[in-house]
Design a protein around this motif. Structure first.
Motif, short mmCIF file in Angstrom:
data_model
loop_
_atom_site.label_atom_id
_atom_site.label_comp_id
_atom_site.label_asym_id
_atom_site.label_seq_id
_atom_site.Cartn_x
_atom_site.Cartn_y
_atom_site.Cartn_z
N ALA A 103 23.87 47.01 42.07
CA ALA A 103 24.52 47.84 40.94
C ALA A 103 25.47 48.73 41.30
O ALA A 103 26.40 48.84 40.43
N ASP A 104 25.51 49.53 42.56
CA ASP A 104 26.78 50.09 43.16
C ASP A 104 27.90 49.43 43.13
O ASP A 104 29.03 49.71 42.95
N GLY A 105 27.80 48.25 43.70
CA GLY A 105 28.88 47.24 43.75
C GLY A 105 29.33 47.05 42.33
O GLY A 105 30.73 46.90 42.20
N LEU A 106 28.51 46.87 41.42
CA LEU A 106 28.98 46.35 39.97
C LEU A 106 29.84 47.49 39.43
O LEU A 106 30.74 47.23 38.90
N GLU A 107 29.53 48.57 39.74
CA GLU A 107 29.87 49.82 39.32
C GLU A 107 31.39 49.97 39.78
O GLU A 107 32.21 50.50 39.34
N ALA A 108 31.56 49.65 41.01
CA ALA A 108 32.86 49.66 41.65
C ALA A 108 33.77 48.84 41.35
O ALA A 108 35.02 48.98 41.53
N LEU A 109 33.31 47.71 40.73
CA LEU A 109 34.36 46.75 40.32
C LEU A 109 35.26 47.19 38.92
O LEU A 109 34.90 47.96 38.40
N PRO A 110 36.19 46.62 39.09
CA PRO A 110 37.17 47.10 37.77
C PRO A 110 36.50 46.33 36.51
O PRO A 110 35.93 45.17 36.65
N GLU A 111 36.69 46.90 35.51
CA GLU A 111 36.02 46.57 34.27
C GLU A 111 36.08 44.98 34.08
O GLU A 111 34.94 44.50 33.68
N LYS A 112 37.21 44.56 34.05
CA LYS A 112 37.44 43.12 33.80
C LYS A 112 36.66 42.13 34.71
O LYS A 112 36.19 41.10 34.23
N GLN A 113 36.64 42.71 35.99
CA GLN A 113 35.90 41.74 36.77
C GLN A 113 34.42 41.82 36.66
O GLN A 113 33.62 40.79 36.72
N ARG A 114 33.83 43.25 36.49
CA ARG A 114 32.68 43.34 36.18
C ARG A 114 32.15 42.55 34.97
O ARG A 114 31.10 42.06 35.08
N GLN A 115 32.94 42.65 33.88
CA GLN A 115 32.39 41.85 32.77
C GLN A 115 32.26 40.35 32.78
O GLN A 115 31.39 39.87 32.67
N THR A 161 42.03 32.36 33.97
CA THR A 161 42.04 33.79 34.27
C THR A 161 40.48 34.29 34.45
O THR A 161 40.28 35.07 35.15
N VAL A 162 39.63 33.60 33.73
CA VAL A 162 38.18 34.00 33.95
C VAL A 162 37.98 33.55 35.48
O VAL A 162 37.14 34.39 36.31
N LYS A 163 38.28 32.32 36.02
CA LYS A 163 37.91 31.75 37.28
C LYS A 163 38.80 32.90 38.13
O LYS A 163 37.78 33.17 39.26
N SER A 164 39.85 33.26 37.78
CA SER A 164 40.52 34.23 38.99
C SER A 164 39.53 35.46 38.96
O SER A 164 39.50 36.09 40.10
N ARG A 165 39.49 36.23 37.93
CA ARG A 165 38.41 37.30 38.04
C ARG A 165 37.25 37.27 38.59
O ARG A 165 36.73 37.90 39.32
N LEU A 166 36.70 36.15 38.35
CA LEU A 166 35.24 35.83 38.79
C LEU A 166 35.56 35.60 40.31
O LEU A 166 34.62 36.10 41.11
N HIS A 167 36.39 35.02 40.69
CA HIS A 167 36.46 34.72 42.44
C HIS A 167 36.70 36.19 42.91
O HIS A 167 36.22 36.59 44.13
N ALA A 168 37.60 37.01 42.29
CA ALA A 168 38.08 38.44 42.89
C ALA A 168 36.79 39.06 42.87
O ALA A 168 36.48 39.79 43.93
N ALA A 169 36.04 38.97 41.65
CA ALA A 169 34.85 39.74 41.73
C ALA A 169 33.64 39.48 42.64
O ALA A 169 33.15 40.38 43.41
N VAL A 170 33.44 38.02 43.06
CA VAL A 170 32.68 37.72 43.98
C VAL A 170 32.82 38.10 45.21
O VAL A 170 31.96 38.55 46.21
N ARG A 171 34.11 38.01 45.58
CA ARG A 171 34.82 38.32 46.96
C ARG A 171 34.53 39.94 47.35
O ARG A 171 34.01 40.21 48.31
N ALA A 172 34.71 40.42 46.13
CA ALA A 172 34.75 41.93 46.27
C ALA A 172 33.08 42.42 46.43
O ALA A 172 32.90 43.39 47.20
N MET A 173 32.20 41.85 45.62
CA MET A 173 30.71 42.18 45.88
C MET A 173 30.41 41.72 47.29
O MET A 173 29.62 42.33 47.88
#
Length: 157
Positions: free
Chosen positions: A98-110, A135-147
């Motif tokens: 939950a904390d990790g999701l909150e820290a993500l940029p809105e588009k990546q969290r979405q 774009t979805v794949k790119s955002r998803l990849h960045a979000a998973v890496r950040a998490m």
């Protein structure tokens, strides 16, 4: 927006309780809405007053999002332990996520939430958001890496 409008919007956002670090994002949101209104052929008669009203709404939206995120954390901590154990470790992991999701940029969290919580395929997410699949794949990849980095940094996993 000119400098006077930017200053007015920043002041309204600050008075609305938006933290200093978030003010520039709020100013950009108001500016974008102003451009959209002008593109629709419906420019405001008084841009200063219009921007102040929109900035007030942006501040209210910021507070609603923050309360929603806080309630998510509360719900995660209140979850009962799954059958077969795990208990406290699972709750700690849920809180870290939950904390990790909150820290993500809105588009990546979405995209992360739509993919892994709503279980939507990439094509459907792209359709829902009105963006290309790449774009979805790119955002998803960045979000998973950040998490992943966040969870390993917090030494939860």
């Amino acid at each position: 927006m000119d400098a006077v409008l930017v200053d007015r919007v920043r002041a309204v956002l600050a008075l609305g309780g938006v933290p200093y670090a978030e003010l520039q994002d709020g100013v950009q949101q108001v500016g974008l809405r102003l451009l959209e209104a002008r593109a629709k052929g419906d420019p405001p008669r008084s841009p200063g007053a219009w921007c102040a009203v929109v900035a007030t709404r942006v501040a209210a939206d910021w507070h609603r999002a923050r309360r929603r995120d806080e309630r998510l954390g509360e719900r995660l901590t209140a979850l009962p332990a799954p059958p077969g154990g795990g208990g406290e470790e699972d709750r700690l992991l849920a809180l870290a996520v939950a904390d990790g999701l909150e820290a993500l940029p809105e588009k990546q969290r979405q995209v992360l939430v739509l993919r892994f919580y709503a279980d939507l395929p990439v094509a459907r997410i792209a359709e829902e958001l009105g963006v290309p699949e790449g774009t979805v794949k790119s955002r998803l990849h960045a979000a998973v890496r950040a998490m992943r980095e966040r969870l390993h940094t917090d030494e939860v996993v």
